[in-house]
Design a protein around this motif. Structure first.
Motif, PDB file in Angstrom:
ATOM      1  N   TRP A   4       0.837  -1.174   0.000  1.00 10.48           N
ATOM      2  CA  TRP A   4       0.000   0.000   0.000  1.00 10.48           C
ATOM      3  C   TRP A   4       0.880   1.235   0.000  1.00 10.48           C
ATOM      4  O   TRP A   4       2.077   1.146   0.200  1.00 10.48           O
ATOM      5  N   THR A   5       0.277   2.392  -0.270  1.00 14.90           N
ATOM      6  CA  THR A   5       1.045   3.639  -0.279  1.00 14.90           C
ATOM      7  C   THR A   5       0.559   4.531   0.851  1.00 14.90           C
ATOM      8  O   THR A   5      -0.620   4.508   1.228  1.00 14.90           O
ATOM      9  N   ARG A   6       1.481   5.312   1.369  1.00 12.85           N
ATOM     10  CA  ARG A   6       1.162   6.264   2.429  1.00 12.85           C
ATOM     11  C   ARG A   6       2.094   7.449   2.280  1.00 12.85           C
ATOM     12  O   ARG A   6       3.311   7.270   2.270  1.00 12.85           O
ATOM     13  N   ASN A   7       1.564   8.620   2.136  1.00 12.81           N
ATOM     14  CA  ASN A   7       2.353   9.850   1.996  1.00 12.81           C
ATOM     15  C   ASN A   7       3.411   9.731   0.903  1.00 12.81           C
ATOM     16  O   ASN A   7       4.549  10.156   1.080  1.00 12.81           O
ATOM     17  N   GLY A   8       3.060   9.114  -0.214  1.00 12.66           N
ATOM     18  CA  GLY A   8       3.985   8.996  -1.333  1.00 12.66           C
ATOM     19  C   GLY A   8       5.006   7.878  -1.209  1.00 12.66           C
ATOM     20  O   GLY A   8       5.904   7.770  -2.029  1.00 12.66           O
ATOM     21  N   HIS A   9       4.897   7.028  -0.185  1.00  7.52           N
ATOM     22  CA  HIS A   9       5.829   5.920   0.011  1.00  7.52           C
ATOM     23  C   HIS A   9       5.113   4.591  -0.213  1.00  7.52           C
ATOM     24  O   HIS A   9       3.946   4.440   0.140  1.00  7.52           O
ATOM     25  N   LEU A  10       5.818   3.652  -0.806  1.00 13.63           N
ATOM     26  CA  LEU A  10       5.288   2.314  -0.993  1.00 13.63           C
ATOM     27  C   LEU A  10       5.678   1.477   0.210  1.00 13.63           C
ATOM     28  O   LEU A  10       6.854   1.383   0.561  1.00 13.63           O
ATOM     29  N   LEU A  11       4.700   0.878   0.862  1.00  8.39           N
ATOM     30  CA  LEU A  11       4.938   0.046   2.034  1.00  8.39           C
ATOM     31  C   LEU A  11       4.662  -1.410   1.679  1.00  8.39           C
ATOM     32  O   LEU A  11       3.659  -1.727   1.046  1.00  8.39           O
ATOM     33  N   LEU A  12       5.570  -2.275   2.073  1.00  8.92           N
ATOM     34  CA  LEU A  12       5.437  -3.705   1.825  1.00  8.92           C
ATOM     35  C   LEU A  12       5.377  -4.428   3.158  1.00  8.92           C
ATOM     36  O   LEU A  12       6.189  -4.186   4.039  1.00  8.92           O
ATOM     37  N   ASP A  13       4.433  -5.335   3.311  1.00  8.15           N
ATOM     38  CA  ASP A  13       4.299  -6.127   4.525  1.00  8.15           C
ATOM     39  C   ASP A  13       4.410  -7.591   4.131  1.00  8.15           C
ATOM     40  O   ASP A  13       3.574  -8.103   3.394  1.00  8.15           O
ATOM     41  N   PHE A  14       5.478  -8.241   4.584  1.00  9.88           N
ATOM     42  CA  PHE A  14       5.701  -9.646   4.288  1.00  9.88           C
ATOM     43  C   PHE A  14       5.233 -10.489   5.463  1.00  9.88           C
ATOM     44  O   PHE A  14       5.589 -10.206   6.609  1.00  9.88           O
ATOM     45  N   ALA A  15       4.448 -11.507   5.195  1.00 12.87           N
ATOM     46  CA  ALA A  15       3.959 -12.389   6.257  1.00 12.87           C
ATOM     47  C   ALA A  15       4.124 -13.833   5.811  1.00 12.87           C
ATOM     48  O   ALA A  15       3.983 -14.143   4.628  1.00 12.87           O
ATOM     49  N   TYR A  16       4.429 -14.682   6.759  1.00 12.35           N
ATOM     50  CA  TYR A  16       4.596 -16.104   6.474  1.00 12.35           C
ATOM     51  C   TYR A  16       3.473 -16.874   7.138  1.00 12.35           C
ATOM     52  O   TYR A  16       3.220 -16.703   8.332  1.00 12.35           O
ATOM     53  N   SER A  17       2.795 -17.695   6.371  1.00 12.97           N
ATOM     54  CA  SER A  17       1.725 -18.516   6.905  1.00 12.97           C
ATOM     55  C   SER A  17       1.757 -19.861   6.200  1.00 12.97           C
ATOM     56  O   SER A  17       1.540 -19.944   4.998  1.00 12.97           O
ATOM     57  N   ALA A  18       2.041 -20.901   6.944  1.00 12.93           N
ATOM     58  CA  ALA A  18       2.089 -22.245   6.370  1.00 12.93           C
ATOM     59  C   ALA A  18       0.762 -22.954   6.630  1.00 12.93           C
ATOM     60  O   ALA A  18       0.302 -23.023   7.764  1.00 12.93           O
ATOM     61  N   GLU A  19       0.168 -23.444   5.572  1.00 13.86           N
ATOM     62  CA  GLU A  19      -1.104 -24.142   5.723  1.00 13.86           C
ATOM     63  C   GLU A  19      -0.945 -25.471   6.446  1.00 13.86           C
ATOM     64  O   GLU A  19      -1.878 -25.973   7.045  1.00 13.86           O
ATOM     65  N   ASP A  20       0.254 -26.043   6.394  1.00 23.98           N
ATOM     66  CA  ASP A  20       0.471 -27.334   7.038  1.00 23.98           C
ATOM     67  C   ASP A  20       0.861 -27.197   8.508  1.00 23.98           C
ATOM     68  O   ASP A  20       1.212 -28.177   9.159  1.00 23.98           O
ATOM     69  N   GLY A  21       0.786 -25.970   9.046  1.00 26.29           N
ATOM     70  CA  GLY A  21       1.108 -25.755  10.449  1.00 26.29           C
ATOM     71  C   GLY A  21       2.591 -25.655  10.733  1.00 26.29           C
ATOM     72  O   GLY A  21       3.006 -25.655  11.875  1.00 26.29           O
ATOM     73  N   GLY A  22       3.413 -25.555   9.679  1.00 30.18           N
ATOM     74  CA  GLY A  22       4.857 -25.460   9.862  1.00 30.18           C
ATOM     75  C   GLY A  22       5.254 -24.153  10.505  1.00 30.18           C
ATOM     76  O   GLY A  22       4.464 -23.219  10.609  1.00 30.18           O
ATOM     77  N   GLU A  23       6.476 -24.093  10.969  1.00 29.47           N
ATOM     78  CA  GLU A  23       6.974 -22.889  11.605  1.00 29.47           C
ATOM     79  C   GLU A  23       8.113 -22.315  10.784  1.00 29.47           C
ATOM     80  O   GLU A  23       8.708 -22.997   9.971  1.00 29.47           O
TER      81      GLU A  23
END
Length: 50
Positions: A4-23
């Motif tokens: 998303w963008t905020r005040n002219g900056h591009l923000l990236l949010d990386f998230a990890y989610s394993a469907e198999d319950g892995g860590e």
């Protein structure tokens, strides 16, 4: 990944989610330095990495 963008900056949010319950494997985790080329490409207007 969420983007998303905020005040002219591009923000990236990386998230990890394993469907198999892995860590998250911290043994093979990456550093933010690996994003240097990605940031350079995005700053130049190249959106292909997204």
């Amino acid at each position: 990944m969420t983007c998303w963008t905020r005040n002219g900056h591009l923000l990236l949010d990386f998230a990890y989610s394993a469907e198999d319950g892995g860590e998250w494997d911290f043994e093979t985790s990456f550093t933010l330095a690996s994003f240097t080329t990605l940031r350079t490409e995005l700053a130049a207007g190249d959106l292909r990495p997204l």
